[in-house]
Design an enzyme around this catalytic site. Structure first.
Site, mmCIF file in Angstrom:
data_model
loop_
_atom_site.group_PDB
_atom_site.id
_atom_site.type_symbol
_atom_site.label_atom_id
_atom_site.label_comp_id
_atom_site.label_asym_id
_atom_site.label_seq_id
_atom_site.Cartn_x
_atom_site.Cartn_y
_atom_site.Cartn_z
ATOM 1 C CG ASP A 150 44.440 10.572 42.662
ATOM 2 O OD1 ASP A 150 43.852 11.637 42.923
ATOM 3 O OD2 ASP A 150 45.432 10.176 43.293
ATOM 4 C CG ASP A 205 50.803 14.372 35.634
ATOM 5 O OD1 ASP A 205 49.878 15.199 35.749
ATOM 6 O OD2 ASP A 205 52.003 14.669 35.820
ATOM 7 C CB CYS A 211 42.514 16.118 41.058
ATOM 8 S SG CYS A 211 43.564 16.943 39.831
ATOM 9 C CB ALA A 212 38.901 11.245 41.111
ATOM 10 C CB ALA A 213 42.116 10.438 45.499
ATOM 11 N N PRO A 214 39.721 11.621 47.397
ATOM 12 C CG PRO A 214 38.881 11.762 49.579
ATOM 13 C CD PRO A 214 39.444 12.605 48.469
ATOM 14 N N GLY A 215 37.333 10.478 46.497
ATOM 15 C CA GLY A 215 36.156 9.929 45.851
ATOM 16 C C GLY A 215 34.830 10.595 46.174
ATOM 17 C CG ASP A 252 38.316 19.743 44.349
ATOM 18 O OD1 ASP A 252 38.269 20.969 44.550
ATOM 19 O OD2 ASP A 252 38.425 18.907 45.262
ATOM 20 C CB CYS A 255 39.825 23.138 49.832
ATOM 21 S SG CYS A 255 41.339 22.161 49.805
#
Length: 441
Positions: free
Chosen positions: A281, A308, A257-261, A324, A377
């Protein structure tokens, strides 16, 4: 657009479109020619108004004789920003807070609504000492929730886990403007070189708990270094999850789930830009932003796939997988204040279901001898320890590797009894976060 106009438009987009406050405000800044001091003023009004929204609305409703919830959204936010200035920005003269709000209402709507804003704000300004901060007929929890400008349900959830004092400390932490940390890019520079440049420009900063991170006193002092790719913005708590993964040069890494990088690019820096990182993403525009960040930082080993992550099937398994996961974000309410008004108890249950589906698929994407790091988070048990316990019960072939075996001793105080990183904002003075490292038995 003035700072106040941008603030009101950001608040509208956050409220109506469920947009991220930091993304929206940066978009408006890119369309404007505001000076740094005005950008800082706009940010203060946006984030401050979002944090104190419950108190601000409570004040306005005492002086507005109609249905506040049916008020035009821009007028409501003009009033909110005006009240925030009256109560929280002592450097703004009261007459200026009122007059500028009135002129903005005239500009964005009409003279009639300008008169309404004038009447409400002048009445509030002239009667500040008489304002009541009690919820009429409310419970003890209602009063405390209003005092700290948090939803009652969230306070009650925390009171079931923490003492009243600790819950109050947590909410105080959520209402404190967060520090913004910057990661030094070792592909282009060094910490010593960045410190030299900041010292030459007389930029005030402090060292971070993490090696190669610094925390400037003012965000906009770092603009030039950001454009050069010498630094990038990254939360220290989020960086710790990347450190826990332990990515090595020449490995193949999956960022689910890579964004925003920020995570993908930090992993690439740890790997000295050798090997391969696949960043997934759901949204193509976010992956474009990720690749633009990678280009600025001089990183070439990241590829992206729009998909997905729950159903992604790799042709070749990865050495390490970072998950993440999307989460409630209750660990970053100081940074994303709008989340407290957007979340519901059902969201936490739904997030936990999604997180478990993602974690199950992570096990299908990693090599037998590989590593998975699961992180959020959030500070909610359902998204963290309870989810991990359920996963390990269902999957006895996996186990937790104690984070103390991987992280430097300076971070061991963040590791809980189960061996996971567990950061609480009011205890550790960082963003709230959770991270656990899984290996096969």
């Amino acid at each position: 657009m003035t700072a106040r106009e941008i603030a009101v438009k950001v608040l509208r987009d956050v409220e109506l479109n469920k947009a991220k406050s930091d993304t929206v405000i940066n978009n408006y800044f890119n369309q404007s020619s505001l000076e740094r001091v005005d950008k800082a003023f706009a940010m203060e009004m946006v984030y401050g108004t979002l944090r104190e929204r419950a108190k601000i609305d409570h004040i306005i409703e005492q002086f507005y004789n109609h249905d506040y919830k049916k008020m035009d959204v821009d007028i409501r936010n003009i009033l909110r920003v005006g009240v925030y200035q009256l109560f929280y920005l002592t450097k703004v003269p009261k007459w200026a807070a009122v007059n500028e709000s009135v002129e903005l209402a005239k500009k964005m709507r009409n003279q009639f609504l300008g008169n309404l804003v004038n009447g409400v704000l002048r009445n509030i300004s002239n009667n500040i000492e008489t304002i009541n901060f009690k919820v009429k007929g409310g419970t003890f929890a209602d009063q405390i929730a209003l005092q700290y400008s948090h939803p009652k349900w969230l306070l009650e959830r925390w009171l079931s886990r923490f003492s009243l004092q600790e819950a109050q400390d947590l909410m105080t932490s959520n209402n404190t403007p967060p520090k913004i940390s910057f990661r030094i890019n070792p592909l282009k520079t060094t910490l010593a070189e960045v410190e030299r440049m900041l010292t030459e420009k007389q930029v005030a900063y402090q060292k971070s708990l993490l090696e190669n991170f610094i925390i400037p006193e003012k965000f906009f002092d770092m603009e030039e270094l950001l454009k050069m790719g010498y630094v990038s913005v990254q939360s220290e708590a989020q960086a710790i999850a990347c450190m826990l993964l332990g990515a090595q040069p020449n490995e193949r890494i999956l960022d689910m789930c890579a964004a925003p990088g920020g995570k993908s690019t930090f992993l690439a820096e740890q790997m000295h830009n050798t090997g391969a990182i696949l960043a997934l993403d759901l949204y193509g525009n976010k992956l474009q932003d990720l690749m633009q960040l990678a280009k600025t930082l001089g990183i070439s080993i990241i590829e992206t796939t729009k998909c997905d992550a729950r159903t992604f099937q790799p042709q070749e398994k990865f050495d390490r997988v970072l998950l993440d996961a999307p989460c409630s974000g209750t660990g970053v309410l100081s940074r994303r204040a709008e989340l407290r008004w957007r979340l519901s108890p059902n969201d936490i249950t739904a997030m936990a279901k999604l997180q478990r589906e993602l974690l199950d698929n992570a096990t299908r994407c990693v090599k037998d001898e590989g590593v998975i790091v699961y992180s959020t988070c959030s500070i909610e048990l359902e998204e963290n320890q309870q989810l991990v316990d359920a996963f390990l019960y269902d999957r006895p072939d996996w186990m937790i590797q104690n984070a103390k075996e991987v992280l430097p001793p300076s971070l061991h105080h963040l590791v809980n009894a189960q061996g996971a990183v567990e950061i609480l904002p009011h205890r550790h003075h960082l963003d709230g976060a959770y991270a656990v490292r899984f290996v096969r038995r």
